[in-house]
Design a protein around this motif. Structure first.
Motif, PDB file in Angstrom:
ATOM      1  N   ALA A   2       0.811  -1.217   0.000  1.00 21.75           N
ATOM      2  CA  ALA A   2       0.000   0.000   0.000  1.00 21.75           C
ATOM      3  C   ALA A   2       0.844   1.265   0.000  1.00 21.75           C
ATOM      4  CB  ALA A   2      -0.955  -0.006   1.186  1.00 21.75           C
ATOM      5  N   ASP A  19       1.753  -9.686  -6.873  1.00 23.05           N
ATOM      6  CA  ASP A  19       1.258  -8.785  -5.829  1.00 23.05           C
ATOM      7  C   ASP A  19       1.233  -7.336  -6.318  1.00 23.05           C
ATOM      8  OD1 ASP A  19       4.086  -8.829  -5.852  1.00 23.05           O
ATOM      9  OD2 ASP A  19       4.219  -8.281  -3.734  1.00 23.05           O
ATOM     10  N   ALA A  22      -1.864  -6.993  -8.455  1.00 19.66           N
ATOM     11  CA  ALA A  22      -3.045  -6.958  -7.578  1.00 19.66           C
ATOM     12  C   ALA A  22      -3.208  -5.585  -6.938  1.00 19.66           C
ATOM     13  CB  ALA A  22      -2.932  -8.030  -6.506  1.00 19.66           C
ATOM     14  N   GLU A  23      -2.114  -4.990  -6.489  1.00 23.08           N
ATOM     15  CA  GLU A  23      -2.185  -3.656  -5.883  1.00 23.08           C
ATOM     16  C   GLU A  23      -2.554  -2.609  -6.933  1.00 23.08           C
ATOM     17  OE1 GLU A  23      -2.118  -0.553  -3.152  1.00 23.08           O
ATOM     18  OE2 GLU A  23      -2.311  -2.708  -2.874  1.00 23.08           O
ATOM     19  N   THR A  24      -2.014  -2.743  -8.119  1.00 23.72           N
ATOM     20  CA  THR A  24      -2.348  -1.826  -9.206  1.00 23.72           C
ATOM     21  C   THR A  24      -3.829  -1.920  -9.541  1.00 23.72           C
ATOM     22  OG1 THR A  24      -0.130  -2.038 -10.099  1.00 23.72           O
ATOM     23  CG2 THR A  24      -1.813  -1.202 -11.592  1.00 23.72           C
ATOM     24  N   TYR A  25      -4.328  -3.138  -9.597  1.00 20.28           N
ATOM     25  CA  TYR A  25      -5.756  -3.345  -9.844  1.00 20.28           C
ATOM     26  C   TYR A  25      -6.583  -2.694  -8.739  1.00 20.28           C
ATOM     27  CZ  TYR A  25     -10.173  -5.601 -10.889  1.00 20.28           C
ATOM     28  OH  TYR A  25     -11.483  -5.823 -11.192  1.00 20.28           O
ATOM     29  N   ARG A  26      -6.197  -2.930  -7.496  1.00 25.17           N
ATOM     30  CA  ARG A  26      -6.925  -2.355  -6.370  1.00 25.17           C
ATOM     31  C   ARG A  26      -6.976  -0.827  -6.467  1.00 25.17           C
ATOM     32  NH1 ARG A  26      -6.388   0.249  -1.980  1.00 25.17           N
ATOM     33  NH2 ARG A  26      -4.134   0.402  -2.035  1.00 25.17           N
ATOM     34  N   ARG A  27      -5.871  -0.227  -6.858  1.00 25.64           N
ATOM     35  CA  ARG A  27      -5.791   1.234  -6.944  1.00 25.64           C
ATOM     36  C   ARG A  27      -6.515   1.818  -8.152  1.00 25.64           C
ATOM     37  NH1 ARG A  27       0.487   2.842  -5.542  1.00 25.64           N
ATOM     38  NH2 ARG A  27       0.628   1.620  -3.603  1.00 25.64           N
ATOM     39  N   HIS A  28      -6.455   1.135  -9.297  1.00 21.70           N
ATOM     40  CA  HIS A  28      -6.845   1.787 -10.545  1.00 21.70           C
ATOM     41  C   HIS A  28      -8.007   1.169 -11.312  1.00 21.70           C
ATOM     42  CE1 HIS A  28      -3.494   4.492 -10.136  1.00 21.70           C
ATOM     43  NE2 HIS A  28      -2.727   3.459  -9.868  1.00 21.70           N
ATOM     44  N   ALA A  29      -8.447  -0.004 -10.919  1.00 18.33           N
ATOM     45  CA  ALA A  29      -9.537  -0.655 -11.665  1.00 18.33           C
ATOM     46  C   ALA A  29     -10.805   0.196 -11.668  1.00 18.33           C
ATOM     47  CB  ALA A  29      -9.825  -2.046 -11.110  1.00 18.33           C
TER      48      ALA A  29
END
Length: 85
Positions: A2, A19, A22-29
């Motif tokens: 994070a 990972d 996954a973090e990029t997806y969480r931030r930008h999806a």
């Protein structure tokens, strides 16, 4: 992850770190979806665009990374989301 910058995530994705994706997806999806939804006016197509964008990032991260990860953002991918559908 994070506390990691977007630019660092771009580098990690280029090294195929799941990972980081996954973090990029969480931030930008959400932003990718919102743009696709606005452009396409269709919920289902917008979801497909989100999936396609992140699959392309994962499949060819080096070819989709802007030079120097300009401004540390990954939102550049969302700008091309509507072009491939």
């Amino acid at each position: 992850m994070a506390l990691v910058s977007d630019a660092s995530l771009v580098v990690a994705i280029a090294r195929y770190r799941q990972d980081a994706l996954a973090e990029t997806y969480r931030r930008h999806a959400g932003a990718v979806y919102a743009l696709a939804r606005r452009l396409l006016c269709d919920h289902t197509l917008a979801e497909e665009v989100v999936q396609e964008v992140f699959l392309r990032i994962w499949d060819a991260p080096r070819s989709s990374t802007p030079s120097g990860a300009r401004s540390g953002r990954i939102c550049w991918r969302s700008a091309t989301a509507g072009r491939s559908t």
